[in-house]
Design a protein around this motif. Structure first.
Motif, PDB file in Angstrom:
ATOM      1  N   THR A 127      38.450  36.903  44.528  1.00 39.96           N
ATOM      2  CA  THR A 127      38.693  38.335  44.628  1.00 39.96           C
ATOM      3  C   THR A 127      39.334  38.570  45.985  1.00 39.96           C
ATOM      4  O   THR A 127      38.707  38.364  47.025  1.00 39.96           O
ATOM      5  CB  THR A 127      37.383  39.131  44.523  1.00 39.96           C
ATOM      6  N   ASP A 136      36.985  35.443  40.031  1.00 38.65           N
ATOM      7  CA  ASP A 136      35.835  34.651  39.603  1.00 38.65           C
ATOM      8  C   ASP A 136      34.747  34.589  40.666  1.00 38.65           C
ATOM      9  O   ASP A 136      33.586  34.312  40.357  1.00 38.65           O
ATOM     10  CB  ASP A 136      36.268  33.216  39.276  1.00 38.65           C
ATOM     11  N   ASP A 221      30.036  40.197  36.381  1.00 37.57           N
ATOM     12  CA  ASP A 221      31.232  39.958  37.186  1.00 37.57           C
ATOM     13  C   ASP A 221      30.892  39.306  38.525  1.00 37.57           C
ATOM     14  O   ASP A 221      29.759  39.351  38.997  1.00 37.57           O
ATOM     15  CB  ASP A 221      31.961  41.271  37.463  1.00 37.57           C
ATOM     16  N   SER A 240      30.832  35.037  39.310  1.00 34.97           N
ATOM     17  CA  SER A 240      30.512  35.622  38.014  1.00 34.97           C
ATOM     18  C   SER A 240      29.461  34.780  37.301  1.00 34.97           C
ATOM     19  O   SER A 240      29.231  33.603  37.629  1.00 34.97           O
ATOM     20  CB  SER A 240      31.770  35.703  37.149  1.00 34.97           C
ATOM     21  N   HIS A 508      30.532  46.394  41.692  1.00 38.72           N
ATOM     22  CA  HIS A 508      31.328  45.170  41.686  1.00 38.72           C
ATOM     23  C   HIS A 508      31.646  44.723  43.106  1.00 38.72           C
ATOM     24  O   HIS A 508      32.087  43.608  43.326  1.00 38.72           O
ATOM     25  CB  HIS A 508      32.604  45.345  40.866  1.00 38.72           C
TER      26      HIS A 508
END
Length: 514
Positions: A127, A136, A221, A240, A508
């Motif tokens: 990310t 991932d 996630d 994740s 997230h």
């Protein structure tokens, strides 16, 4: 903004009018003049002019442009933002206090990398800081740096996951009784702070830590939570559930993990200004955080609250309230409400008792907005009065509104913790707009309220002008109502408890625990 949007169970819906009242229509055009016959709170709300608010926002954007695209605490962009706000306030006649404090600064110097070497060759997607796309895995805030290749060792995992979050993986030192020093610890999210898991792994000799999401709906996630502060010298990432399953199933899985971070102590500040007149034993406070994330200029989060509150303060300089009004712009909110925590902790018990209430204004102009008012029923006594007062403003304008959870995830949290009535406004972050909200507010259902949340695209183009102006009027109305009240809400002292970690605990973008 350190906030997770949680919709209250009972959504209050107020019918929208087919046309906006004249006062609001003029406000949106930036040409409103206060009605001298109106109550003070109406006059203050009507004095808000859209061009002035946008002027402040443009200045914050200019500052970010000239300082690496960010206004994060500990960077020149924040310092220049602070100078701008303080200068505007001094020009209006306020005596401004710049409250400095040290804080744990963190940044990723380059993008992390993670790959499976064996039994299968596989590369996992990071990310990227500044991107709204979730990969991932993501580096946890305050992770150490490192470039390691080692065997992955699972520690007390719950696979398959239970229906409710319950994993205690890595929460106790004894979980690592059979751990082989030099391995990468594979842990599961849940139950205790990420910092506890990572610290136990580091103490057991792990050369890296992968904490994967627990596996229940909404908890699958990758996440970029925080370890709470410096003290970690190995890579720590949040992955994740799918990655965790992938790494947990075969024996002797070898992973290569690289993070490149800076975790140091820097200095930042809060800005506090109050009216010269008014009862000093009844202080009405209003605040907004001034800092952005490192990834972008933060014009909605939280230039919008900063600019709206600044314009209200400039208008307040012209009137003599019954009660003192204290305005505050917080530093280091994005690293865990550090500025507001520092401020509240620095107050004596006597000074805390004089604060009648606190209003918080964080992200008030999201492009796919909903008008949200913090649900006072979850706050200290008096918080419901703040909610009802804000609702009256929207009801007067025949504008719909919904409640949002007052859960301590923004700068009102430290005030709530010491019993100060709290409330405020919010227009949504990474949460998803519902079809019902689309019917009420327009915009797009199924899309984030702010698709540029915590990203580089949170620029001057990421602002809804209507929401900005309406909410700034609401800030003025609410602040003035209590500033001219004979009996504003008052603090209810609370028993002293051990300090609690706060921050965005579950989104997230991750958080401190669970």
């Amino acid at each position: 903004m350190h906030h997770i949007f949680r919709r209250a169970t009972a959504v209050r819906i107020v019918a929208a009018a087919t046309a906006l009242p004249l006062a609001l229509t003029l406000a949106l055009a930036g040409t409103t003049h206060a009605d001298p016959g109106a109550p003070p709170e109406r006059q203050l709300a009507d004095s808000v002019k859209a061009p002035n608010i946008k002027r402040h926002l443009q200045e914050l954007q200019n500052i970010a442009n000239a300082n690496g695209g960010t206004r994060a605490s500990g960077t020149p962009g924040f310092d220049k933002s602070s100078d701008y706000v303080a200068g505007q306030l001094r020009g209006a006649g306020y005596q401004v206090t710049v409250q400095k404090f040290d804080f744990p600064f963190f940044r990723e110097k380059s993008t992390a990398a993670m790959s499976q070497v064996s039994p299968d060759a596989k590369t996992y997607k990071p990310t990227t800081p500044g991107s709204s796309e979730v990969g991932d895995f993501a580096t946890l805030t305050y992770s150490g740096s490192g470039n390691v290749q080692a065997t992955v060792q699972a520690v007390d995992l719950t696979l398959p996951p239970t229906p409710e979050p319950s994993s205690t993986s890595g929460c106790e030192a004894q979980d690592f009784a059979g751990f082989t020093a030099g391995n990468i610890a594979l842990l599961q999210r849940g139950t205790c702070p990420f910092a506890d898991k990572a610290r136990n792994a580091q103490n057991a000799g792990a050369v890296g830590v992968i904490i994967f999401n627990e596996g229940q709906p909404g908890r699958t996630d990758a996440f970029a939570g925080t370890l709470g502060g410096p003290g970690f010298n190995i890579p720590v990432v949040g992955a994740s559930f799918a990655v965790g399953q992938d790494l947990a199933s075969p024996a002797n899985t070898v992973v290569k993990l690289k993070t490149d971070t800076e975790s140091t102590t820097r200095t930042t500040n809060n800005i506090v200004a109050e009216t010269k007149r008014g009862n000093a034993d009844k202080v009405v406070m209003a605040g907004a955080h001034l800092d952005s994330v490192l990834a972008g200029p933060g014009i909605n989060d939280n230039g919008s609250g900063t600019a709206g509150l600044l314009e209200v303060a400039l208008q307040f300089a012209k009137v003599p309230p019954k009660n003192k009004v204290r305005f505050a712009w917080w530093g280091a909110e994005e690293l865990g409400l550090l500025g507001s925590e520092h401020y509240v902790a620095s107050l004596s018990e006597a000074d805390r008792s004089k604060i009648a209430l606190y209003g918080n204004y964080d992200m008030i102009a999201s492009p796919n907005y909903a008008y949200m008012i913090y649900d006072g029923s979850a706050g200290p006594a008096g918080s419901v009065e703040i909610e009802k007062n804000l609702a009256r403003y929207f009801d007067f304008l025949k504008i719909p509104h919904v409640p949002t959870a007052l859960d301590g995830r923004s700068d009102y949290g430290p005030f709530m913790a010491v019993g100060i009535p709290s409330g405020g406004l919010f227009t949504g972050a990474e949460g998803i707009k519902t079809p019902e909200e689309q019917q009420m507010f327009g915009g797009e259902a199924g899309k984030a309220y702010d698709a540029c949340y915590h990203s580089a695209c949170d620029t001057i183009n990421n602002i809804n002008d209507k929401a900005l102006t309406v909410n700034t009027g609401a800030i003025a109305y609410s602040t003035a109502t209590f500033a001219f009240s004979d009996n504003p809400p008052s603090r209810t002292p609370v028993a002293k408890t051990a300090p609690q970690q706060r921050g965005k605990a579950d989104s997230h973008r991750g958080g401190l625990a669970l």
